[in-house]
Design an enzyme around this catalytic site. Structure first.
Site, mmCIF file in Angstrom:
data_model
loop_
_atom_site.group_PDB
_atom_site.id
_atom_site.type_symbol
_atom_site.label_atom_id
_atom_site.label_comp_id
_atom_site.label_asym_id
_atom_site.label_seq_id
_atom_site.Cartn_x
_atom_site.Cartn_y
_atom_site.Cartn_z
ATOM 1 N N ASP A 93 40.295 45.511 27.066
ATOM 2 C CA ASP A 93 40.903 46.687 27.680
ATOM 3 C C ASP A 93 41.109 47.807 26.668
ATOM 4 O O ASP A 93 42.152 48.473 26.648
ATOM 5 C CB ASP A 93 42.234 46.324 28.341
ATOM 6 N N SER B 247 49.908 53.614 29.737
ATOM 7 C CA SER B 247 48.759 52.815 29.296
ATOM 8 C C SER B 247 47.947 53.573 28.263
ATOM 9 O O SER B 247 47.582 54.726 28.457
ATOM 10 C CB SER B 247 47.870 52.469 30.491
ATOM 11 N N HIS C 182 40.842 50.670 31.046
ATOM 12 C CA HIS C 182 41.090 50.923 32.466
ATOM 13 C C HIS C 182 41.557 52.365 32.724
ATOM 14 O O HIS C 182 41.528 52.829 33.861
ATOM 15 C CB HIS C 182 42.100 49.909 33.039
#
Length: 404
Positions: A177, A259, A147
């Site tokens: 992911d 992230s 993402h």
């Protein structure tokens, strides 16, 4: 025997007074001295033994430990624990871990093409982190979250010493992911080339709840930010709109920009790839990371083929439970809300509005159940399903699963 009394006194160490009442024998100076020496030796041995016993008992491992002084610092080497602890001018081991792992963590800026209200196209920037997992003759390989770079037209990586270079996307996997990036060797500045190292990957199957967890990343654009906590839980199931993940939970602060960064253990090993936190004003300290053992095979497949091979039926479905079944007079199963064009389902003749009631001999109750069965198959496998069409027509359909 003696000629006179004086001769007797000269050669004797004792004098006997025959006139005194009790006859008392006085110890000579030599005897006293001998007794004193013996007593001192015995007493000294007892005191020494007691001291040694106390020391050994209190330390518990005195025989296995050695002490040395180097440069004014006292160091105790504990062979039973295989540790070397510096008790003078000692620093937290976390500082050593951050120094060791820090150069392997990078900042990632993704530029996505978007259009405004007037249909003018421009690049919108997103930020995240990444972990260098391999350095070879061709360049540098980085793992991050899918993402972070989803839809990116351009990816910029900030390396050690704030050096920025372009990176290409090797492969992505939205289901887990994860994504892999590559920096070509020719694009790496010579002055920092020797300082770029791959992080050590640990074993997330050995994690224990309560052990130290260190998150390193670039939240809000602040490079190499370190937060410390513990492993809060293992095998946490997190349901997102388009996927279900089993993750490691930590209370180490994970914020936007973290992230794709590293979750590190007390040995300086990467044991997770930070992925998401629960954003709620009522929630504090709940963040998640992809276990590194789950990530490793995905990373390898992305490096080798650019994608992860997964079987795919090609439907969008909704669960029909007893309540919905009674309300809409539909059979219990999976309602086909849509069929992906040219997918395995489309080619097999499945239509929108059909209800799958059985798949590979199992009664179907949920989409999750169906997805798990398909997940255990291989691309190209033939599957058999029973469906209800138009409310009363029962059909058996075979489909060859395609790659997702």
């Amino acid at each position: 025997m003696f000629d006179n009394k004086n001769e007797f006194l000269k050669d004797s160490t004792e004098v006997i007074d025959v006139k005194s009442k009790p006859i008392k024998k006085k110890k000579s100076f030599i005897n006293v001295l001998i007794y004193g020496i013996i007593f001192s030796m015995v007493g000294g041995f007892a005191l020494g033994a007691g001291y040694n016993f106390s020391e050994n008992y209190l330390t518990g491992y005195a025989d296995s430990n050695k002490a040395s002084i180097n440069g004014g610092d006292a160091e105790i080497i504990d062979s039973s624990l295989a540790k070397k602890v510096n008790y003078i001018n000692a620093e937290s081991p976390i500082t050593d871990i951050v120094e060791e792992v820090g150069t392997s963590i990078v900042a990632i800026t993704s530029k996505v093409k978007v259009r405004d209200w007037y249909n003018n196209q421009y690049l919108q920037e997103g930020e995240g982190s990444g972990v260098i997992f391999e350095v070879n003759d061709e360049g540098v390989m980085i793992v991050t979250n899918e993402h972070v770079i989803n839809g990116a037209a351009e990816v910029i990586v900030t390396l050690h010493d704030n050096k920025q270079v372009s990176a290409s996307i090797v492969g992505i996997d939205s289901e887990t992911d994860l994504a892999v990036l590559k920096i070509d060797k020719k694009d790496i500045p010579e002055e920092i080339a020797d300082e770029i190292v791959a992080a050590k990957l640990g074993d997330s199957d050995k994690l224990k709840v309560g052990e130290t967890a260190i998150a390193i990343g670039n939240p809000m654009g602040y490079n190499n930010t370190v937060t410390v906590g513990v492993i809060s839980a293992l095998n946490r199931e997190l349901r997102l709109p388009d996927k279900k993940l089993e993750l490691v939970q930590t209370d180490a602060a994970i914020n936007p920009g973290n992230s794709g960064g590293a979750l590190v253990n007390s040995r300086g090993e990467v044991i997770g790839i930070n992925t998401v936190k629960i954003a709620d004003t009522k929630v504090e300290g709940i963040g998640f990371a992809i276990p590194i053992n789950s990530a490793k095979p995905i990373i390898n497949e992305l490096v080798n083929s650019g994608s992860v091979s997964r079987p795919y039926l090609g439907i969008l479905g909704k669960d029909i439970d007893e309540d919905i079944s009674e309300l809409y007079e539909l059979p219990i199963g999976i309602y086909i809300a849509d069929v992906v064009e040219n997918s395995a389902a489309d080619k097999a003749g499945i239509r929108k509005g059909d209800v799958i009631i059985e798949f590979e001999g199992q009664k179907m109750l949920t989409m999750e159940q169906l997805s798990q069965i398909i997940k255990d198959k291989n691309v190209g496998d033939s599957v058999t399903m029973n469906i209800i069409r138009n409310g009363n027509e029962k059909l058996e359909i075979k489909a060859a699963l395609q790659q997702k």
